[in-house]
Design a protein around this motif. Structure first.
Motif, PDB file in Angstrom:
ATOM      1  N   ALA A   1       1.968 -10.487   0.983  1.00 28.52           N
ATOM      2  CA  ALA A   1       0.522 -10.589   1.217  1.00 28.52           C
ATOM      3  C   ALA A   1       0.213 -11.017   2.647  1.00 28.52           C
ATOM      4  O   ALA A   1      -0.866 -10.719   3.174  1.00 28.52           O
ATOM      5  N   LYS A   2       1.153 -11.696   3.298  1.00 30.95           N
ATOM      6  CA  LYS A   2       0.944 -12.150   4.674  1.00 30.95           C
ATOM      7  C   LYS A   2       1.499 -11.161   5.704  1.00 30.95           C
ATOM      8  O   LYS A   2       1.349 -11.358   6.898  1.00 30.95           O
ATOM      9  N   ASN A   3       2.138 -10.098   5.211  1.00 32.36           N
ATOM     10  CA  ASN A   3       2.751  -9.107   6.081  1.00 32.36           C
ATOM     11  C   ASN A   3       1.668  -8.237   6.732  1.00 32.36           C
ATOM     12  O   ASN A   3       0.752  -7.775   6.052  1.00 32.36           O
ATOM     13  N   GLN A   4       1.774  -7.993   8.042  1.00 35.40           N
ATOM     14  CA  GLN A   4       0.727  -7.249   8.757  1.00 35.40           C
ATOM     15  C   GLN A   4       0.621  -5.803   8.278  1.00 35.40           C
ATOM     16  O   GLN A   4      -0.481  -5.237   8.255  1.00 35.40           O
ATOM     17  N   VAL A   5       1.747  -5.208   7.885  1.00 35.03           N
ATOM     18  CA  VAL A   5       1.708  -3.830   7.367  1.00 35.03           C
ATOM     19  C   VAL A   5       0.834  -3.775   6.114  1.00 35.03           C
ATOM     20  O   VAL A   5      -0.005  -2.877   5.950  1.00 35.03           O
ATOM     21  N   PHE A   6       1.015  -4.752   5.228  1.00 34.76           N
ATOM     22  CA  PHE A   6       0.218  -4.831   4.003  1.00 34.76           C
ATOM     23  C   PHE A   6      -1.252  -5.073   4.331  1.00 34.76           C
ATOM     24  O   PHE A   6      -2.146  -4.421   3.785  1.00 34.76           O
ATOM     25  N   ARG A   7      -1.513  -5.978   5.266  1.00 32.56           N
ATOM     26  CA  ARG A   7      -2.897  -6.328   5.611  1.00 32.56           C
ATOM     27  C   ARG A   7      -3.623  -5.128   6.229  1.00 32.56           C
ATOM     28  O   ARG A   7      -4.806  -4.896   5.949  1.00 32.56           O
ATOM     29  N   ASP A   8      -2.908  -4.364   7.057  1.00 35.96           N
ATOM     30  CA  ASP A   8      -3.502  -3.155   7.651  1.00 35.96           C
ATOM     31  C   ASP A   8      -3.811  -2.128   6.560  1.00 35.96           C
ATOM     32  O   ASP A   8      -4.835  -1.436   6.612  1.00 35.96           O
ATOM     33  N   TYR A   9      -2.915  -2.051   5.581  1.00 38.33           N
ATOM     34  CA  TYR A   9      -3.138  -1.111   4.474  1.00 38.33           C
ATOM     35  C   TYR A   9      -4.373  -1.514   3.670  1.00 38.33           C
ATOM     36  O   TYR A   9      -5.209  -0.659   3.336  1.00 38.33           O
ATOM     37  N   VAL A  10      -4.527  -2.804   3.382  1.00 38.35           N
ATOM     38  CA  VAL A  10      -5.689  -3.276   2.621  1.00 38.35           C
ATOM     39  C   VAL A  10      -6.979  -2.993   3.392  1.00 38.35           C
ATOM     40  O   VAL A  10      -7.997  -2.594   2.808  1.00 38.35           O
ATOM     41  N   ALA A  11      -6.950  -3.167   4.718  1.00 41.09           N
ATOM     42  CA  ALA A  11      -8.123  -2.870   5.550  1.00 41.09           C
ATOM     43  C   ALA A  11      -8.491  -1.381   5.425  1.00 41.09           C
ATOM     44  O   ALA A  11      -9.678  -1.029   5.362  1.00 41.09           O
ATOM     45  N   ALA A  12      -7.474  -0.517   5.376  1.00 40.25           N
ATOM     46  CA  ALA A  12      -7.711   0.921   5.224  1.00 40.25           C
ATOM     47  C   ALA A  12      -8.299   1.240   3.844  1.00 40.25           C
ATOM     48  O   ALA A  12      -9.160   2.121   3.713  1.00 40.25           O
ATOM     49  N   VAL A  13      -7.859   0.509   2.822  1.00 41.38           N
ATOM     50  CA  VAL A  13      -8.405   0.698   1.465  1.00 41.38           C
ATOM     51  C   VAL A  13      -9.883   0.290   1.440  1.00 41.38           C
ATOM     52  O   VAL A  13     -10.714   0.968   0.822  1.00 41.38           O
ATOM     53  N   ALA A  14     -10.217  -0.790   2.133  1.00 37.54           N
ATOM     54  CA  ALA A  14     -11.615  -1.243   2.192  1.00 37.54           C
ATOM     55  C   ALA A  14     -12.489  -0.194   2.881  1.00 37.54           C
ATOM     56  O   ALA A  14     -13.611   0.085   2.435  1.00 37.54           O
ATOM     57  N   LYS A  15     -11.978   0.396   3.959  1.00 40.92           N
ATOM     58  CA  LYS A  15     -12.724   1.457   4.661  1.00 40.92           C
ATOM     59  C   LYS A  15     -12.892   2.673   3.748  1.00 40.92           C
ATOM     60  O   LYS A  15     -13.965   3.283   3.686  1.00 40.92           O
ATOM     61  N   GLN A  16     -11.835   3.020   3.023  1.00 38.60           N
ATOM     62  CA  GLN A  16     -11.896   4.146   2.077  1.00 38.60           C
ATOM     63  C   GLN A  16     -12.972   3.879   1.019  1.00 38.60           C
ATOM     64  O   GLN A  16     -13.752   4.762   0.679  1.00 38.60           O
ATOM     65  N   ALA A  17     -13.020   2.653   0.508  1.00 34.60           N
ATOM     66  CA  ALA A  17     -14.000   2.292  -0.530  1.00 34.60           C
ATOM     67  C   ALA A  17     -15.427   2.403   0.000  1.00 34.60           C
ATOM     68  O   ALA A  17     -16.339   2.811  -0.718  1.00 34.60           O
ATOM     69  N   ALA A  18     -15.623   2.029   1.274  1.00 33.22           N
ATOM     70  CA  ALA A  18     -16.956   2.106   1.867  1.00 33.22           C
ATOM     71  C   ALA A  18     -17.435   3.552   1.988  1.00 33.22           C
ATOM     72  O   ALA A  18     -18.627   3.839   1.854  1.00 33.22           O
ATOM     73  N   ASP A  19     -16.499   4.472   2.243  1.00 35.01           N
ATOM     74  CA  ASP A  19     -16.839   5.891   2.393  1.00 35.01           C
ATOM     75  C   ASP A  19     -16.830   6.643   1.065  1.00 35.01           C
ATOM     76  O   ASP A  19     -17.257   7.791   0.993  1.00 35.01           O
ATOM     77  N   SER A  20     -16.346   5.989   0.021  1.00 36.44           N
ATOM     78  CA  SER A  20     -16.132   6.663  -1.267  1.00 36.44           C
ATOM     79  C   SER A  20     -17.422   6.872  -2.056  1.00 36.44           C
ATOM     80  O   SER A  20     -18.366   6.089  -1.954  1.00 36.44           O
ATOM     81  N   LYS A  21     -17.416   7.940  -2.853  1.00 35.99           N
ATOM     82  CA  LYS A  21     -18.507   8.193  -3.802  1.00 35.99           C
ATOM     83  C   LYS A  21     -18.043   7.890  -5.233  1.00 35.99           C
ATOM     84  O   LYS A  21     -18.764   8.129  -6.192  1.00 35.99           O
TER      85      LYS A  21
END
Length: 310
Positions: A85-105
């Protein structure tokens, strides 16, 4: 139904009540966890349902807010360990999921997982998740998301606490989109993160919730030996008083403002509204806490519970 050590452990984590009382409540409720919590509350052992929900699984909550402040999304993605959970690769992935959710229908998680993954559209969100599992080496899960689209004038404001342990998204409605709303939103979001209100105001509390709380408080009062000689009308007034006190805990705008205990949240909002020259309303909010309601991996504590039960 056989009452297991794991069940006792779970109830203890939910309520903070001692192990033997938890075991008795589970036995009495025939293993029904929700009923057991109610029984403990009726006996005055569990103060409220605030602790309900097993805060367990690792991972993080993240928020995406569009540059034009019209769209926001909050997501929770779980991992197996705190290390990941503290790994930067994981954190970057979660940020991308949040962006996907914002654009999602998508209206639900199944539809969301079936969408093309924005960073590589030859894959779905689910397939991209599987790739992350292979890269990170742990099971991951996109657990939930919520999207806000601003309904009118005002501000969407987000707050992340504890590096992603808690996330809050709030929409403030106001005709004047002053920068003062951003500070107000951050402060209220911090309040929500800290005190976890269930509703915005008393008018938003469903009748069945009030009915259930009244029922629990009534049983509590009647089980208290100090009330044995009190007439029903006095007990009714006591219950009414306790319910009002609970509403101040459950309803955001009724809570004492954490940064100034002399103010309620509503009075703090009113003071900013006077400053910006327009009424301000909390239109909605959502709070995610990592692992809320999920089961922890069994640890040595389960053995301790088992011994105590014997």
């Amino acid at each position: 139904m056989a009452i297991t050590a794991a069940m006792v452990k779970e109830l203890r984590e939910m309520t903070g009540v001692g192990m033997m009382d938890c075991k008795k409540a589970l036995t009495e409720s025939n293993g029904d966890m929700e009923k057991a919590v109610e029984l403990l509350r009726e006996k005055g052992l569990a103060a409220s349902a605030k602790k309900a929900g097993r805060i367990a699984s690792e991972g993080m909550v993240d928020v995406y807010l569009s540059d034009d402040n019209k769209i926001a999304a909050i997501v929770e993605v779980n991992s197996e360990t705190d290390f990941v959970a503290k790994n930067q690769v994981f954190r970057d992935y979660v940020a991308a999921v949040a962006k996907q959710a914002a654009d999602s229908k998508a209206a639900d998680m199944d539809a969301f997982l079936a969408e093309p993954w924005a960073l590589d559209t030859q894959f779905t969100v689910k397939e991209a998740l599987s790739q992350q599992v292979a890269v990170i080496g742990e099971n991951l899960n996109i657990r939930r998301f919520e999207k806000f689209e601003k309904a009118g004038s005002g501000k969407l404001v987000s707050y992340i606490h504890g590096g992603g342990r808690i996330g809050v998204l709030i929409e403030l409605a106001c005709a004047n989109e002053s920068d003062a709303l951003v500070e107000l939103g951050k402060n209220i979001a911090m309040q929500i993160a800290a005190l976890n209100p269930k509703f915005i105001a008393e008018k938003d509390v469903p009748a069945d919730f009030i009915e259930k709380e009244t029922e629990i408080l009534t049983v509590q009062a009647k089980n208290d030996p100090k009330n044995a000689s009190k007439p029903d009308n006095i007990i009714a007034k006591m219950i009414e008083g306790r319910l009002k006190k609970e509403m101040k805990e459950f309803c955001l705008v009724e809570q004492p403002y954490v940064k100034d205990g002399d103010l309620t949240v509503q009075k703090y909002i009113d003071s900013v509204a006077k400053e910006v020259g327009a009424p301000i309303e909390v239109a909605r909010f959502i709070r995610f806490e990592t692992g809320e309601g999920l089961e922890k991996k069994e640890e040595n504590f389960a053995d301790e519970v088992a011994k105590a039960m014997q």
